[in-house]
Design a protein around this motif. Structure first.
Motif, PDB file in Angstrom:
ATOM      1  N   ARG A  74       0.896  -1.129  -0.132  1.00  0.00           N
ATOM      2  CA  ARG A  74      -0.180  -0.102  -0.040  1.00  0.00           C
ATOM      3  C   ARG A  74       0.900   1.181  -0.060  1.00  0.00           C
ATOM      4  N   ALA A  75       2.174   1.266   0.727  1.00  0.00           N
ATOM      5  CA  ALA A  75       2.838   2.365   0.721  1.00  0.00           C
ATOM      6  C   ALA A  75       3.535   2.749  -0.643  1.00  0.00           C
ATOM      7  N   ASP A  78       0.425   4.826  -2.308  1.00  0.00           N
ATOM      8  CA  ASP A  78       0.231   5.991  -1.721  1.00  0.00           C
ATOM      9  C   ASP A  78       1.590   6.794  -2.384  1.00  0.00           C
ATOM     10  N   LYS A  79       2.630   6.262  -2.415  1.00  0.00           N
ATOM     11  CA  LYS A  79       3.930   7.070  -2.783  1.00  0.00           C
ATOM     12  C   LYS A  79       3.535   7.601  -4.546  1.00  0.00           C
ATOM     13  N   LEU A  81       0.768   8.086  -6.077  1.00  0.00           N
ATOM     14  CA  LEU A  81      -0.176   9.023  -5.919  1.00  0.00           C
ATOM     15  C   LEU A  81       0.524  10.217  -5.594  1.00  0.00           C
ATOM     16  N   ALA A  82       1.419  10.340  -4.288  1.00  0.00           N
ATOM     17  CA  ALA A  82       1.718  11.513  -4.085  1.00  0.00           C
ATOM     18  C   ALA A  82       2.646  12.355  -5.037  1.00  0.00           C
ATOM     19  N   ALA A 184      -4.768   4.081  -6.698  1.00  0.00           N
ATOM     20  CA  ALA A 184      -4.889   4.657  -5.335  1.00  0.00           C
ATOM     21  C   ALA A 184      -6.195   5.731  -5.516  1.00  0.00           C
ATOM     22  N   ASP A 189      -6.680  -0.980  -3.093  1.00  0.00           N
ATOM     23  CA  ASP A 189      -5.709  -1.007  -2.658  1.00  0.00           C
ATOM     24  C   ASP A 189      -4.959  -2.391  -2.628  1.00  0.00           C
TER      25      ASP A 189
END
Length: 452
Positions: A74-75, A78-79, A81-82, A184, A189
């Motif tokens: 999941r990290a 998120d990365k 998307l960021a 994401a 997920d």
């Protein structure tokens, strides 16, 4: 820069071609899935027997990279998307919003019909429990395919989604970060870093991941697989069909443009090129009443190829037997041709295009007039771009909420309602020489008579 491209021509003017002739003579490429089944069967068998270990071995063999795990942490989602480019994020947000608007209207409601007093049949619409959504890699990056697969599944109420996309060596064995970011954004997920035939097989049979990722090492099998892919993905879908449901056996992408002398040749050429950009086997077909437009489109294609990034790929696709220009006497004959062709994407660039579009019977999606190019539908129209290819639009639809729903009939009859119809059930059971069917009704009202 490739040599001058000249699209092949088929002149149907002055003829009344039969449906059979049109099917045999219209430009058509396609792929021979049967020819690769013998290559794909061992892949499917290996994954069935060894699960994720086989999938990772095959990724190393075919993709040149071995992810440490199948499931993407999941990290990493998120990365991705960021770090997503703000313009791309805004574009994806628009695409998602418009797709949700269109697909939300497709959800069916349960309907109960009273057949007789005391006898009802209800049609319930129940979503598939778990779905695998395949997003290809290859020549391009397809976050739009994430949107087009995920949105209708979510609107249908599918309980569990997994996105599969090939691992990329340049991204340390992860799928392309834009694909991860799109997942994401949609709230997905569970993403697997596996592609090709091995991805289809792993989705169908499941397995155990090589390590616990985000609290689970379970790679649960799915009930249905959707999404486009290459010939090996298509062959694996065929081999796994029955174990899982599939949306379709997708072939190379295709566009047909029905145009008259009012069409802008630069627009037509650009749209033919945009579809040819996908793949050397992509099909681009112009059906027109105007030989002057045909000549102008040839010129415009070659002019635009001088600035097209993937000029060699485009030129190969436009020069192939799957692409060409078809000359017709009038719009009525043009409609006969495009209905026989049944294009994945059909543009209408004619006088009174809206009226002409209403007369089309077979197309995956129809794009009306000069301001609705296929590329709009690929990204931001709100329509779905996972569509039937290879003439399958004659009998099949594109991906939608309905793809992920199953209609279940619920039969509820009272004693009196069954009594009123039991003699008909017995009569039909005896006519079919299935007397036990009749007995199953009769014994509810009369004791079963022992037979000597």
């Amino acid at each position: 820069m490739p040599a001058r491209v000249q699209l092949a021509r088929l002149d149907l003017r002055g003829t009344t071609p039969s449906r059979a002739r049109l099917r045999s003579e219209l430009p058509r490429g396609g792929v021979d899935v049967d020819a690769v089944l013998h290559q794909v069967q061992p892949v499917v068998d290996d994954v069935r027997e060894r699960g994720s270990a086989a999938a990772l071995d095959l990724s190393e063999k075919f993709d040149g990279v071995r992810p440490p795990t199948v499931r993407v942490p999941r990290a990493q989602l998120d990365k991705a998307l960021a770090e997503l480019d703000s313009a791309v994020r805004e574009a994806l947000e628009t695409s998602i919003s418009r797709a949700r608007t269109v697909h939300a209207a497709q959800r069916r409601t349960d309907v109960t019909t009273e057949v007789v007093p005391g006898g009802t049949v209800t049609e319930r619409w129940v979503p598939v429990e778990r779905v695998g959504l395949y997003v290809p890699g290859g020549n391009a990056v397809y976050p739009s395919s994430v949107v087009m697969n995920v949105v209708p599944a979510q609107q249908a109420g599918v309980g569990s989604l997994v996105v599969c996309s090939p691992p990329q060596a340049r991204f340390d064995g992860l799928p392309h970060p834009t694909v991860l970011a799109a997942a994401a954004m949609l709230g997905v997920d569970e993403v697997w870093a596996v592609g090709g035939a091995q991805a289809v097989a792993l989705l169908a049979f499941g397995g155990t991941d090589t390590a616990d990722v985000d609290g689970s090492d379970d790679l649960a099998p799915v009930d249905m697989i959707t999404g486009p892919g290459n010939i090996y993905v298509t062959a694996a879908k065929r081999l796994c069909r029955g174990v899982v449901g599939i949306d379709a056996e997708a072939g190379p992408t295709e566009i047909a443009v029905l145009a008259d002398g009012t069409a802008d040749p630069a627009h037509v050429a650009a749209d033919l090129i945009s579809q040819a950009e996908h793949d050397v086997m992509a099909a681009s077909v112009l059906v027109t009443t105007s030989s002057a437009l045909a000549d102008a489109v040839d010129d415009a294609v070659n002019a635009q190829l001088t600035t097209t990034k993937h000029a060699e790929r485009v030129a190969t696709a436009l020069s192939g037997r799957q692409s060409g220009i078809v000359l017709v006497d009038d719009i009525a004959q043009g409609l006969t041709v495009v209905d026989a062709y049944a294009a994945e994407h059909l543009e209408i660039q004619t006088e009174d295009a809206r009226a002409v579009a209403t007369r089309v019977r077979s197309a995956g999606a129809i794009f009306v007039g000069p301001w609705a190019p296929v590329s709009l539908g690929d990204y931001c129209a709100g329509s779905n771009h996972v569509l039937p290819t290879a003439g399958c639009a004659r009998h099949s639809s594109g991906l939608s909420v309905q793809t992920f729903l199953r209609g279940i009939h619920v039969v509820d009859y009272s004693e009196q309602a069954l009594e009123d119809v039991r003699h008909h059930v017995v009569a039909l059971a005896n006519a079919e020489d299935l007397p036990a069917h009749g007995e199953a009704v009769r014994l509810r009202f009369e004791p079963l008579t022992p037979r000597n």
